[in-house]
Scaffold this motif. Structure first.
Motif, PDB file in Angstrom:
ATOM      1  N   TRP A 240      -6.040   1.707  -2.089  1.00 39.06           N
ATOM      2  CA  TRP A 240      -6.390   2.629  -1.005  1.00 39.06           C
ATOM      3  C   TRP A 240      -5.295   2.720   0.060  1.00 39.06           C
ATOM      4  CZ3 TRP A 240     -10.650  -0.736  -2.427  1.00 39.06           C
ATOM      5  CH2 TRP A 240     -11.638  -0.076  -3.171  1.00 39.06           C
ATOM      6  N   LEU A 241      -4.619   1.618   0.293  1.00 40.84           N
ATOM      7  CA  LEU A 241      -3.591   1.582   1.333  1.00 40.84           C
ATOM      8  C   LEU A 241      -2.301   1.050   0.704  1.00 40.84           C
ATOM      9  CD1 LEU A 241      -5.764   0.115   4.244  1.00 40.84           C
ATOM     10  CD2 LEU A 241      -5.012   2.487   3.988  1.00 40.84           C
ATOM     11  N   PRO A 242      -1.563   1.907   0.007  1.00 42.99           N
ATOM     12  CA  PRO A 242      -0.419   1.436  -0.792  1.00 42.99           C
ATOM     13  C   PRO A 242       0.848   1.121  -0.002  1.00 42.99           C
ATOM     14  CG  PRO A 242      -0.656   3.807  -1.030  1.00 42.99           C
ATOM     15  CD  PRO A 242      -1.840   3.335  -0.227  1.00 42.99           C
ATOM     16  N   CYS A 243       0.897   1.414   1.289  1.00 43.24           N
ATOM     17  CA  CYS A 243       2.081   1.027   2.063  1.00 43.24           C
ATOM     18  C   CYS A 243       2.215  -0.493   2.032  1.00 43.24           C
ATOM     19  CB  CYS A 243       1.974   1.524   3.496  1.00 43.24           C
ATOM     20  SG  CYS A 243       2.206   3.307   3.665  1.00 43.24           S
ATOM     21  N   ASP A 244       3.384  -0.970   1.651  1.00 42.65           N
ATOM     22  CA  ASP A 244       3.574  -2.408   1.462  1.00 42.65           C
ATOM     23  C   ASP A 244       4.875  -2.933   2.059  1.00 42.65           C
ATOM     24  OD1 ASP A 244       5.265  -1.117  -0.261  1.00 42.65           O
ATOM     25  OD2 ASP A 244       4.685  -2.240  -2.053  1.00 42.65           O
ATOM     26  N   ARG A 245       5.514  -2.116   2.872  1.00 41.21           N
ATOM     27  CA  ARG A 245       6.767  -2.511   3.502  1.00 41.21           C
ATOM     28  C   ARG A 245       6.796  -1.994   4.942  1.00 41.21           C
ATOM     29  NH1 ARG A 245       7.018  -4.511  -0.908  1.00 41.21           N
ATOM     30  NH2 ARG A 245       8.803  -4.592  -2.365  1.00 41.21           N
ATOM     31  N   ALA A 246       7.597  -2.618   5.759  1.00 44.64           N
ATOM     32  CA  ALA A 246       7.863  -2.115   7.107  1.00 44.64           C
ATOM     33  C   ALA A 246       9.232  -2.599   7.541  1.00 44.64           C
ATOM     34  CB  ALA A 246       6.803  -2.584   8.097  1.00 44.64           C
ATOM     35  N   VAL A 247       9.886  -1.799   8.348  1.00 47.76           N
ATOM     36  CA  VAL A 247      11.118  -2.223   9.002  1.00 47.76           C
ATOM     37  C   VAL A 247      10.958  -1.927  10.478  1.00 47.76           C
ATOM     38  CG1 VAL A 247      12.237  -0.012   8.483  1.00 47.76           C
ATOM     39  CG2 VAL A 247      13.634  -1.987   9.102  1.00 47.76           C
ATOM     40  N   ALA A 248      11.297  -2.903  11.328  1.00 51.69           N
ATOM     41  CA  ALA A 248      11.113  -2.768  12.773  1.00 51.69           C
ATOM     42  C   ALA A 248      12.443  -2.950  13.488  1.00 51.69           C
ATOM     43  CB  ALA A 248      10.106  -3.793  13.277  1.00 51.69           C
ATOM     44  N   ILE A 249      12.693  -2.076  14.478  1.00 51.24           N
ATOM     45  CA  ILE A 249      13.926  -2.144  15.264  1.00 51.24           C
ATOM     46  C   ILE A 249      13.616  -1.749  16.707  1.00 51.24           C
ATOM     47  CG2 ILE A 249      16.307  -1.357  15.506  1.00 51.24           C
ATOM     48  CD1 ILE A 249      16.201  -0.385  12.610  1.00 51.24           C
ATOM     49  N   ARG A 315      12.906  -6.604   8.361  1.00 49.87           N
ATOM     50  CA  ARG A 315      12.188  -6.073   7.195  1.00 49.87           C
ATOM     51  C   ARG A 315      11.013  -6.966   6.843  1.00 49.87           C
ATOM     52  NH1 ARG A 315      16.852  -4.040   2.871  1.00 49.87           N
ATOM     53  NH2 ARG A 315      17.841  -2.472   4.244  1.00 49.87           N
ATOM     54  N   LEU A 316       9.876  -6.351   6.601  1.00 56.96           N
ATOM     55  CA  LEU A 316       8.639  -7.066   6.297  1.00 56.96           C
ATOM     56  C   LEU A 316       8.051  -6.568   4.986  1.00 56.96           C
ATOM     57  CD1 LEU A 316       7.049  -6.707   9.843  1.00 56.96           C
ATOM     58  CD2 LEU A 316       8.254  -8.711   8.974  1.00 56.96           C
ATOM     59  N   ARG A 317       7.460  -7.487   4.243  1.00 57.03           N
ATOM     60  CA  ARG A 317       6.727  -7.141   3.022  1.00 57.03           C
ATOM     61  C   ARG A 317       5.297  -7.649   3.165  1.00 57.03           C
ATOM     62  NH1 ARG A 317      10.476  -7.710  -2.381  1.00 57.03           N
ATOM     63  NH2 ARG A 317      12.266  -6.505  -1.607  1.00 57.03           N
ATOM     64  N   PHE A 318       4.349  -6.875   2.709  1.00 55.90           N
ATOM     65  CA  PHE A 318       2.950  -7.267   2.863  1.00 55.90           C
ATOM     66  C   PHE A 318       2.098  -6.602   1.790  1.00 55.90           C
ATOM     67  CE2 PHE A 318       3.924  -3.743   5.751  1.00 55.90           C
ATOM     68  CZ  PHE A 318       3.048  -2.776   5.314  1.00 55.90           C
ATOM     69  N   THR A 319       0.911  -7.123   1.632  1.00 56.05           N
ATOM     70  CA  THR A 319      -0.098  -6.545   0.753  1.00 56.05           C
ATOM     71  C   THR A 319      -1.364  -6.362   1.565  1.00 56.05           C
ATOM     72  OG1 THR A 319       0.816  -7.603  -1.221  1.00 56.05           O
ATOM     73  CG2 THR A 319      -1.478  -6.852  -1.333  1.00 56.05           C
ATOM     74  N   THR A 320      -1.810  -5.145   1.713  1.00 63.73           N
ATOM     75  CA  THR A 320      -3.035  -4.889   2.471  1.00 63.73           C
ATOM     76  C   THR A 320      -4.232  -5.488   1.738  1.00 63.73           C
ATOM     77  OG1 THR A 320      -2.106  -2.843   3.326  1.00 63.73           O
ATOM     78  CG2 THR A 320      -4.480  -3.092   3.461  1.00 63.73           C
ATOM     79  N   GLY A 321      -5.085  -6.158   2.479  1.00 64.69           N
ATOM     80  CA  GLY A 321      -6.271  -6.785   1.892  1.00 64.69           C
ATOM     81  C   GLY A 321      -6.688  -7.993   2.702  1.00 64.69           C
ATOM     82  N   HIS A 322      -7.420  -8.908   2.066  1.00 68.09           N
ATOM     83  CA  HIS A 322      -7.892 -10.097   2.790  1.00 68.09           C
ATOM     84  C   HIS A 322      -8.226 -11.220   1.827  1.00 68.09           C
ATOM     85  CE1 HIS A 322     -12.158  -9.552   1.616  1.00 68.09           C
ATOM     86  NE2 HIS A 322     -11.917  -8.269   1.725  1.00 68.09           N
ATOM     87  N   ARG A 323      -8.295 -12.426   2.372  1.00 68.26           N
ATOM     88  CA  ARG A 323      -8.753 -13.565   1.579  1.00 68.26           C
ATOM     89  C   ARG A 323     -10.224 -13.382   1.212  1.00 68.26           C
ATOM     90  NH1 ARG A 323      -4.486 -16.292  -0.506  1.00 68.26           N
ATOM     91  NH2 ARG A 323      -2.783 -15.915   0.973  1.00 68.26           N
ATOM     92  N   ALA A 324     -10.586 -13.845   0.044  1.00 70.91           N
ATOM     93  CA  ALA A 324     -11.975 -13.691  -0.420  1.00 70.91           C
ATOM     94  C   ALA A 324     -12.947 -14.368   0.538  1.00 70.91           C
ATOM     95  CB  ALA A 324     -12.125 -14.260  -1.825  1.00 70.91           C
ATOM     96  N   ARG A 325     -12.496 -15.439   1.175  1.00 73.54           N
ATOM     97  CA  ARG A 325     -13.291 -16.122   2.197  1.00 73.54           C
ATOM     98  C   ARG A 325     -12.394 -16.348   3.409  1.00 73.54           C
ATOM     99  NH1 ARG A 325     -14.099 -18.387  -2.492  1.00 73.54           N
ATOM    100  NH2 ARG A 325     -12.760 -20.199  -2.102  1.00 73.54           N
ATOM    101  N   PHE A 326     -12.917 -16.073   4.579  1.00 71.33           N
ATOM    102  CA  PHE A 326     -12.179 -16.279   5.819  1.00 71.33           C
ATOM    103  C   PHE A 326     -12.420 -17.687   6.368  1.00 71.33           C
ATOM    104  CE2 PHE A 326     -12.494 -11.833   5.181  1.00 71.33           C
ATOM    105  CZ  PHE A 326     -11.520 -11.197   5.926  1.00 71.33           C
ATOM    106  N   TRP A 327     -13.537 -18.276   5.991  1.00 71.89           N
ATOM    107  CA  TRP A 327     -13.901 -19.639   6.388  1.00 71.89           C
ATOM    108  C   TRP A 327     -14.290 -20.375   5.122  1.00 71.89           C
ATOM    109  CZ3 TRP A 327     -18.129 -20.803  10.683  1.00 71.89           C
ATOM    110  CH2 TRP A 327     -18.318 -22.179  10.784  1.00 71.89           C
TER     111      TRP A 327
END
Length: 501
Positions: A240-249, A315-327
């Motif tokens: 659903w949210l395929p953006c997986d990179r960012a660059v910040a300046i 430069r940042l790399r990421f995968t949108t989503g979450h851990r199956a359990r937060f606690w």
């Protein structure tokens, strides 16, 4: 050890999440006389690009007894009334998502139904004309929200932009002043109890062992405790949210006073943020690596900066989503250690805040009743899913035809819960509200209207008012907003007066 109180909390990782947790827990749980320790390494960098917030940040500041003017002064901060979206509907088009209501309803009928009725007659004017927050942003003004507005026309809120690194340093000073212990060291080993599975201790690079009853994982994308040590898997939302990179300046700010809003500009394979601070402007390009290379993204960002760069590209790399359990057991994940939603609506810090608020409400004893964790996890997953749907709507609603990334986003089937919302809106202009929805009706209205996605009809209940009468009422609303706007002051003047900038 059932029913024995927790006596020690160890927070692994500093940065925004770690020091937010330290300050909040030290204040809210002060009566429990807990030993709170933050373990992080100055040799390990933090992401540090979360510079825009939502109005809930002001609740957090009140909870830790930190004044807004202090934060603005110490972090080179500015006011934020919302986000301007440039080019998302089409090149050259823009709309605003405000922290405020639109118009005033009547007779049990929401304002937007009257606006839809009048708009169909060609007499309504832009929806933005009926939102005070939007007008304050558009004119670069500041006005403190009224404590008890006379009507919905005066209901608005504001958030803050700030330098994330300076904000973390400010929180660190406050936490230490409230008795929090800080250990600057790298963690080499994490030990769990062989019978209970609970986390027992960490061993530092210098050989010291740090034990604790309760652990807060703020180690960022590494998720050292929740992901690595506890083995909690990650749920991937790149469909659903395929953006997986960012660059910040960051760059030198343009001349003149900073704008009181964030700008999100659509680009060929994602979007670019602009966050105005007093000492610089934050910039970044969030993009999908399927459609754009890292070098191309960096070149695009550099080519659109308003001033000279102040740092090397991050430069940042990421995968949108979450851990199956937060606690899990005696470990709670916060911030990037628990999940990631791209910064399109500036929700990263608010997710840390809401996680802390929920956790304190469910604060355990050393028995760590799994029902508490189950409740927390259900609430956290719902909050993430609701935010995912709202973010996805931004992409799915686009009308940027002929660009592979944007064409792809329009073709993705929405999650079921979001489709229910869209159907209710398109068929009758109604909003469906779910448990743990972060964004309320006015935010959804700004998105639908901004993308030109209007319902097939207004509510028949709005026909209790004649079109001619509505036109007069709407004119008086615009005049009332204009009078209130005249009471405001320039954003730059407010900053200079309140923080001595």
């Amino acid at each position: 050890m059932p029913h024995e109180p927790v006596r020690s909390i160890v927070i692994v990782g500093g940065g925004t999440a770690g020091w937010m947790a330290a300050t909040y827990l030290a204040r809210r749980l002060a009566h429990l006389r807990l030993a709170i320790t933050v373990v992080d390494s100055s040799a390990i960098g933090t992401v540090g690009v979360g510079e825009a917030t939502v109005p809930a940040i002001r609740d957090f500041l009140r909870a830790i007894d930190l004044g807004e003017s202090d934060v603005l002064r110490e972090t080179e901060g500015t006011i934020k009334y919302g986000i301007r979206f440039d080019g998302w509907r089409a090149d050259g088009h823009r709309f605003f998502h405000p922290f405020g209501l639109y118009g005033v309803g009547s007779g049990g009928v929401a304002f937007h139904h009257y606006w839809l009725k009048l708009n169909a007659a060609g007499q309504a004017g832009p929806l933005a004309d009926y939102c005070l927050a939007t007008q304050l942003a558009r004119h670069g003004r500041f006005l403190p929200p009224a404590d008890q507005p006379a009507n919905d026309l005066g209901v608005f809120d504001f958030a803050l932009h700030f330098d994330a690194a300076k904000f973390a340093h400010l929180l660190r000073r406050l936490a230490l002043a409230n008795g929090v212990t800080h250990i600057d060291a790298r963690i080499d080993h994490v030990a769990r109890d062989g019978e209970t599975g609970l986390l027992q201790a960490v061993t530092l690079a210098d050989g010291r062992e740090i034990a604790g009853d309760l652990w807060i994982d703020c180690s960022g994308f590494r998720s050292l405790l929740l992901g690595d040590a506890m083995g909690v898997p990650y749920i991937d939302w790149r469909h659903w949210l395929p953006c997986d990179r960012a660059v910040a300046i960051p760059c030198v700010a343009a001349p003149g006073d900073p704008l009181p809003y964030t700008i999100a500009t659509a680009r060929s394979a994602g979007w670019q943020w602009r966050i105005p601070l007093r000492h610089r402007t934050g910039n970044g390009y969030v993009y999908c690596s399927d459609h754009l290379s890292d070098d191309e993204a960096e070149a695009t960002l550099l080519g659109t900066l308003e001033g000279e760069p102040l740092a090397a590209p991050n430069r940042l790399r990421f995968t949108t989503g979450h851990r199956a359990r937060f606690w899990d057991g005696n470990v709670v994940g916060l911030g990037l250690a628990s999940g990631f939603l791209e910064p399109l609506e500036s929700t990263s810090i608010s997710l840390i805040q809401s996680g802390l608020e929920r956790f304190v409400a469910l604060f355990p004893d050393r028995g760590f009743d799994p029902r508490l964790a189950a409740t927390y996890n259900r609430q956290s997953v719902l909050e993430f899913e609701r935010l995912r749907d709202f973010l996805f709507l931004h992409y799915w609603s686009n009308r940027r035809t002929g660009e592979p990334f944007w064409d792809r986003m329009r073709g993705i089937e929405p999650p079921e819960g979001l489709q229910v919302k869209i159907d209710a809106w398109r068929s009758g202009g109604e909003f469906v509200r779910y448990e743990w929805d972060t964004f309320q009706d006015h935010s959804w209205l700004s998105m639908y209207a901004g993308f030109g996605d209007l319902p097939a009809r207004h509510s028949p209940l709005a026909d209790q008012c004649e079109t001619a009468d509505l036109a007069g009422t709407f004119a008086r609303m615009r005049e009332a907003i204009g009078r209130t706007l005249a009471l405001s002051e320039p954003h730059g003047d407010f900053l200079r007066r309140s923080v001595g900038a």
